[in-house]
Design a protein around this motif. Structure first.
Motif, short mmCIF file in Angstrom:
data_model
loop_
_atom_site.label_atom_id
_atom_site.label_comp_id
_atom_site.label_asym_id
_atom_site.label_seq_id
_atom_site.Cartn_x
_atom_site.Cartn_y
_atom_site.Cartn_z
N GLY A 291 17.05 -8.39 12.68
CA GLY A 291 18.06 -7.79 12.24
C GLY A 291 17.89 -6.04 11.91
O GLY A 291 18.36 -5.78 11.46
N VAL A 292 16.93 -5.77 13.32
CA VAL A 292 16.55 -4.70 12.93
C VAL A 292 17.37 -3.54 13.78
O VAL A 292 18.15 -3.86 14.90
CB VAL A 292 15.34 -4.12 13.78
CG1 VAL A 292 14.49 -2.94 14.04
CG2 VAL A 292 13.75 -5.24 13.53
N LYS A 293 18.03 -2.78 13.12
CA LYS A 293 18.83 -1.27 13.86
C LYS A 293 18.01 -0.27 14.38
O LYS A 293 18.67 0.79 15.10
CB LYS A 293 19.58 -1.49 12.96
CG LYS A 293 20.67 -2.84 11.89
CD LYS A 293 21.45 -3.16 13.02
CE LYS A 293 22.12 -4.91 12.22
NZ LYS A 293 22.70 -5.31 14.01
N ASN A 294 17.00 0.11 13.28
CA ASN A 294 16.33 1.53 13.76
C ASN A 294 15.09 1.14 14.38
O ASN A 294 14.16 0.92 13.88
CB ASN A 294 16.56 2.14 12.75
CG ASN A 294 18.48 2.26 12.73
OD1 ASN A 294 18.82 2.71 13.92
ND2 ASN A 294 18.36 2.35 11.24
N ILE A 295 14.51 2.55 15.04
CA ILE A 295 12.61 1.85 15.47
C ILE A 295 12.74 3.65 15.40
O ILE A 295 12.78 4.30 15.82
CB ILE A 295 12.76 1.32 16.91
CG1 ILE A 295 13.06 0.18 16.80
CG2 ILE A 295 11.68 1.78 16.90
CD1 ILE A 295 12.27 -0.51 18.07
N ILE A 296 11.46 3.77 14.81
CA ILE A 296 10.72 4.93 15.01
C ILE A 296 9.50 5.51 15.08
O ILE A 296 8.63 4.68 14.99
CB ILE A 296 11.14 6.03 13.22
CG1 ILE A 296 11.96 5.66 12.17
CG2 ILE A 296 10.47 6.97 13.11
CD1 ILE A 296 12.19 5.55 10.98
N ILE A 297 9.40 5.75 16.22
CA ILE A 297 8.66 5.25 17.19
C ILE A 297 7.40 7.09 16.54
O ILE A 297 7.81 8.07 16.54
CB ILE A 297 8.71 5.76 18.78
CG1 ILE A 297 9.75 4.83 19.34
CG2 ILE A 297 7.55 5.92 19.04
CD1 ILE A 297 9.77 5.40 20.55
N SER A 298 6.49 6.38 16.73
CA SER A 298 5.46 7.23 15.69
C SER A 298 4.03 6.67 16.82
O SER A 298 2.75 6.26 16.34
CB SER A 298 4.89 7.33 14.11
OG SER A 298 4.30 8.18 14.02
N LEU A 299 3.89 7.65 17.97
CA LEU A 299 1.97 7.43 18.44
C LEU A 299 1.22 8.91 18.25
O LEU A 299 2.25 9.91 17.38
CB LEU A 299 2.44 7.10 20.05
CG LEU A 299 3.50 6.67 20.26
CD1 LEU A 299 3.41 6.14 22.25
CD2 LEU A 299 2.58 4.57 19.84
N ASP A 300 0.67 9.15 18.98
CA ASP A 300 -0.39 10.54 18.40
C ASP A 300 0.49 11.53 18.78
O ASP A 300 1.11 11.70 20.25
CB ASP A 300 -1.65 9.94 19.53
CG ASP A 300 -2.68 8.87 19.12
OD1 ASP A 300 -2.42 8.37 17.77
OD2 ASP A 300 -3.84 8.58 19.47
N ASN A 301 -0.09 12.78 18.07
CA ASN A 301 0.30 14.00 18.51
C ASN A 301 0.09 14.73 19.66
O ASN A 301 -0.42 15.89 19.73
CB ASN A 301 0.40 14.98 16.97
CG ASN A 301 1.40 15.91 17.34
OD1 ASN A 301 2.55 15.35 17.61
ND2 ASN A 301 1.21 16.33 16.33
N ASP A 302 -0.80 13.55 20.81
CA ASP A 302 -1.85 14.79 21.71
C ASP A 302 -0.27 14.73 22.87
O ASP A 302 0.82 13.64 22.74
CB ASP A 302 -2.67 14.47 22.06
CG ASP A 302 -3.16 12.52 21.94
OD1 ASP A 302 -1.82 11.79 22.48
OD2 ASP A 302 -4.44 12.27 22.00
N ASP A 303 -1.20 14.82 24.02
CA ASP A 303 -0.18 15.01 24.85
C ASP A 303 0.02 13.50 25.52
O ASP A 303 0.69 13.09 25.73
CB ASP A 303 -0.71 15.26 26.37
CG ASP A 303 -0.95 16.81 26.40
OD1 ASP A 303 0.05 17.62 25.54
OD2 ASP A 303 -2.08 18.09 26.91
#
Length: 774
Positions: A291-303
């Motif tokens: 039932g997932v409608k939205n994914i927020i991707i949060s990976l490391d803040n480097d290159d």
């Protein structure tokens, strides 16, 4: 094919447990993640506990327990297949031919894995677990509540774990097949983390080292070791929270501990970890089913993290799930650091279609004309692939903002990109036809001639056939700077002779049984070690991918079993079904898992024709970090339009590979069958038959392959050649020297050869120490 776990996942999303367990009870109470009901087996009130996050029930009075299939079988007197069909119908899917014995085996394994984690959790509070507990408290800063909620454990004693399993009734075979005795687990990697399948049941254990990263590097250890059999492409950390919270939005993170900690301290975030940087189709389907409608991707803040975010978006943008990207504040490396800071309010999530143009333009030096054009071209290419109208609108607005270009102008560029200029060409020809009709009616032949000439020049210009401009030194230096260098092979003596060229085809040629496939596999492994930031692709047209995978593991492990006549290959496959703690093989399995789960190695065995293969190579190269593409082998590639002449067919496949290599500026390394030239009629026959080293003309018989290749390396195995030509073998063992001959090298010296050690029993090739005692 739909499996039982997927059926359970769908039903948990619908809270089917409330319907399934409603009939035999008079009341329902809630206890955390469980429903408390009256037991239909013993009649005891308030003793049946039904999980809301996995398909499991247990009565604390009569000890009846099991999954939902088991419950239906017992309460409705149905067979396994009937119970499964009922659940599948409720889930709205079909499932056929599913083996009951397989389900029982998977259920037993899940019970064993969960039992192990309970033991590890208990061990954390004992003397042996103090080092792991101190790491969690003092190094990672977790509270007692954090550690308990995250279900972390300490795996410190293998023999003790085996004894626990035996007391719980598991057989020695089940214990060995658990994967929990993989090299490193419980020894160098003692922090135990439970992975669950899509139905919430245990699927495997990941062990994390508690050593500092500097010590890991010194000892050559990875941060994590996974239990053998843990299919991370079918697993999650945190998915069970979605069933509990009925969450429609999830936070997708890489780190396993990050997801567990976030779900402990910020339960509303519904963090899910993949343990890698890719999402498999199975995982994506599981998220949609949940039932997932939205994914927020949060990976490391480097290159590296931003590049991985970009790749994830490109792989998921066609799914039905809406994608967002978490923007972390400047100076904050990852979510773990954000959680420990006072800057949480500075973080925000934005539509991926707004984030992507910004990301692309940051990658290039857009102050220069060439940099701006490169950023615009990549942005246009991405925009042209977007199907969702809203995503397209947002992307267009963001691209217009970062580029400073009018939206209508960008739309025109997209149209040109999609059609390849075809639409403009058709308009040009239609306009020309109208003008030509008019001038011919007016008998204005000079004007008609000028119009024909002008239209021809315009068409040639669209094809790039225009008058050349000077290629200035600045242009040359710019192109030189942007062109990646040729690649090393990883073999010391061979690297003294050649390099693998970028934007070109390299041919590994060999006669049957001389070792060209083995050479390509070992090249792949050597190059993947030399270039750890790149992806490698192996397309097999001769063997299925499971056989290629076994060969890769054998080449890594280099272990020979005493099989008493049984092929070493068969013994490996038997061992891999139930590992027993052989260190070298387990390390090889871990290395293979690391390469594939991190998205650095892809093995493909689909019989793609030359046109589809070319397009897929071009599409995958858009990720910008392709190391090399291996194809085994050229003459096996089927053709989209089969010619009557084999010569033309092979030439067509070879040309397709050359075009893909040039257009993507990547190395393509393909195997090719090498013919054996006949002895001229006027030459004397030699007893025994002469051993003829490979020559370039032997390859010429296979469709002028060498004309499309920039580099041709021929593998010559004297022992195999003697067997094929009837000459007596000079080798008593299965370890031989093979020769690598440079038959063509467009960018270097075309001559020379080197020898390597070929170990056929393990499909491994090594540098030749030039020692006759090898």
């Amino acid at each position: 094919m739909t499996d039982v776990e997927s059926v359970y996942n769908l039903l948990l999303a619908k809270s089917f447990q409330e319907e399934l367990f409603s009939t035999p009870t008079r009341r329902t109470e809630k206890a955390g993640t469980e429903l408390v009901k009256d037991c239909p087996f013993c009649g005891k009130e308030g003793h049946l506990y039904v999980s809301t996050v996995k398909p499991f029930y247990h009565c604390f009075s009569c000890n009846e327990s099991g999954d939902w299939i088991n419950f239906i079988q017992k309460t409705r007197n149905l067979s396994f297949q009937e119970a499964l069909a009922l659940l599948a119908e409720k889930a709205g899917v079909k499932i056929e031919g599913y083996d009951e014995a397989k389900h029982v085996q998977k259920t037993r394994r899940a019970t064993l894995i969960e039992s192990a984690q309970r033991h590890f959790i208990a061990s954390l509070r004992r003397d042996k677990g103090q080092e792991v507990l101190n790491y969690l408290r003092n190094i990672r800063g977790y509270s007692e509540a954090d550690i308990t909620s995250m279900e972390l454990g300490a795996y410190t004693d293998r023999e003790e774990l085996k004894e626990v399993f035996r007391k719980e009734g598991f057989t020695d075979q089940e214990i060995q097949a658990s994967g929990l005795f993989t090299a490193g687990l419980g020894v160098s990697h003692q922090l135990a983390i439970l992975w669950r399948d899509v139905s919430g049941r245990g699927i495997g254990i990941a062990g994390r080292s508690i050593l500092p990263e500097e010590d890991l590097k010194v000892q050559g250890l990875q941060k994590y070791v996974n239990a053998a059999g843990l299919e991370k492409s079918k697993a999650f950390i945190g998915l069970e929270r979605l069933h509990k919270n009925k969450a429609k939005t999830i936070l997708l993170v890489e780190g396993q501990l990050d997801a567990l900690l976030l779900n402990t301290r910020e339960p509303s975030m519904n963090a899910v970890a993949l343990g890698g940087l890719t999402v498999s189709q199975y995982q994506l389907q599981a998220l949609e089913d949940a039932g997932v409608k939205n994914i927020i991707i949060s990976l490391d803040n480097d290159d590296a993290g931003q590049k991985a975010t970009e790749d994830l978006i490109k792989s998921l943008m066609d799914s039905s799930i809406h994608l967002f990207v978490a923007r972390l504040p400047e100076g904050i490396k990852d979510l773990d650091e954000l959680m420990r800071s006072n800057r949480k309010k500075e973080a925000e999530s934005v539509e991926w279609s707004r984030w992507m143009p910004e990301r692309i333009f940051k990658k290039y030096q857009t102050e220069s004309d060439t940099g701006f054009r490169e950023a615009l071209d990549e942005s246009i290419e991405c925009l042209a692939k977007i199907g969702d109208p809203l995503d397209k609108k947002i992307y267009l607005e963001s691209l217009s903002e970062v580029s400073g270009l009018d939206a209508d102008l960008i739309r025109q560029e997209v149209s040109r990109f999609k059609s390849g200029g075809q639409e403009e060409t058709e308009k040009l020809l239609l306009s020309f036809r109208k003008r030509l009709d008019s001038t011919l009616k007016a008998r204005d032949y000079l004007r008609a001639e000028n119009d024909i000439q002008g239209t021809l020049e315009a068409l040639q210009k669209k094809r790039g056939a225009e008058i050349p401009e000077p290629y200035l030194l600045t242009d040359y230096l710019r192109d030189l700077k942007e062109t990646p260098p040729s690649l090393k092979t990883g073999f010391e003596e061979l690297d003294d002779l050649v390099r693998i060229p970028q934007g070109a085809v390299t041919v590994i040629a060999g006669r049957p049984r001389h070792g060209k496939t083995t050479m390509m596999i070992n090249l792949l492994l050597r190059m993947s070690g030399l270039y750890p930031d790149r992806r490698f692709y192996f397309y097999s047209y001769e063997l299925p991918k499971n056989k290629i995978a076994t060969m890769i593991i054998m080449a890594l492990a280099k272990t020979i079993f005493d099989g008493k006549g049984t092929p070493n290959f068969d013994l490996y496959e038997e061992y891999l079904k139930a590992p027993t703690g052989l260190k070298k093989i387990d390390q090889a399995v871990h290395k293979y898992d690391d390469l594939t789960s991190s998205g650095r190695l892809y093995i493909v065995d689909r019989p793609l024709n030359e046109s589809d293969l070319k397009q897929i190579i071009i599409k995958t190269s858009e990720r910008k970090n392709t190391g090399a593409v291996f194809i085994d082998y050229l003459q096996k590639i089927p053709l989209s339009n089969v010619s009557a002449q084999r010569y033309v067919e092979v030439k067509q496949a070879s040309e397709a590979l050359r075009q893909a290599a040039v257009s993507c500026n990547i190395p393509i390394i393909t195997g090719a069958q090498l013919g054996r030239a006949a002895i001229p009629q006027n030459s004397p026959k030699n007893p025994p038959k002469e051993l003829r080293r490979p020559r370039l003309e032997n390859l010429r018989e296979s469709g002028d392959i060498e004309q499309d290749a920039s580099l041709v390396l021929a593998v010559f195995n004297e022992d195999a050649e003697r067997q094929d030509t009837g000459s007596p073998s000079t080798k008593a063992d299965k370890t031989v020297r093979i020769e690598i001959h440079v038959l063509k090298n467009r960018l270097g010296k075309t001559s020379g050869s080197c020898s390597l050690i070929f170990r056929g029993e393990t499909f491994s090739i090594e540098d030749d120490p030039k020692d006759e005692k090898y």
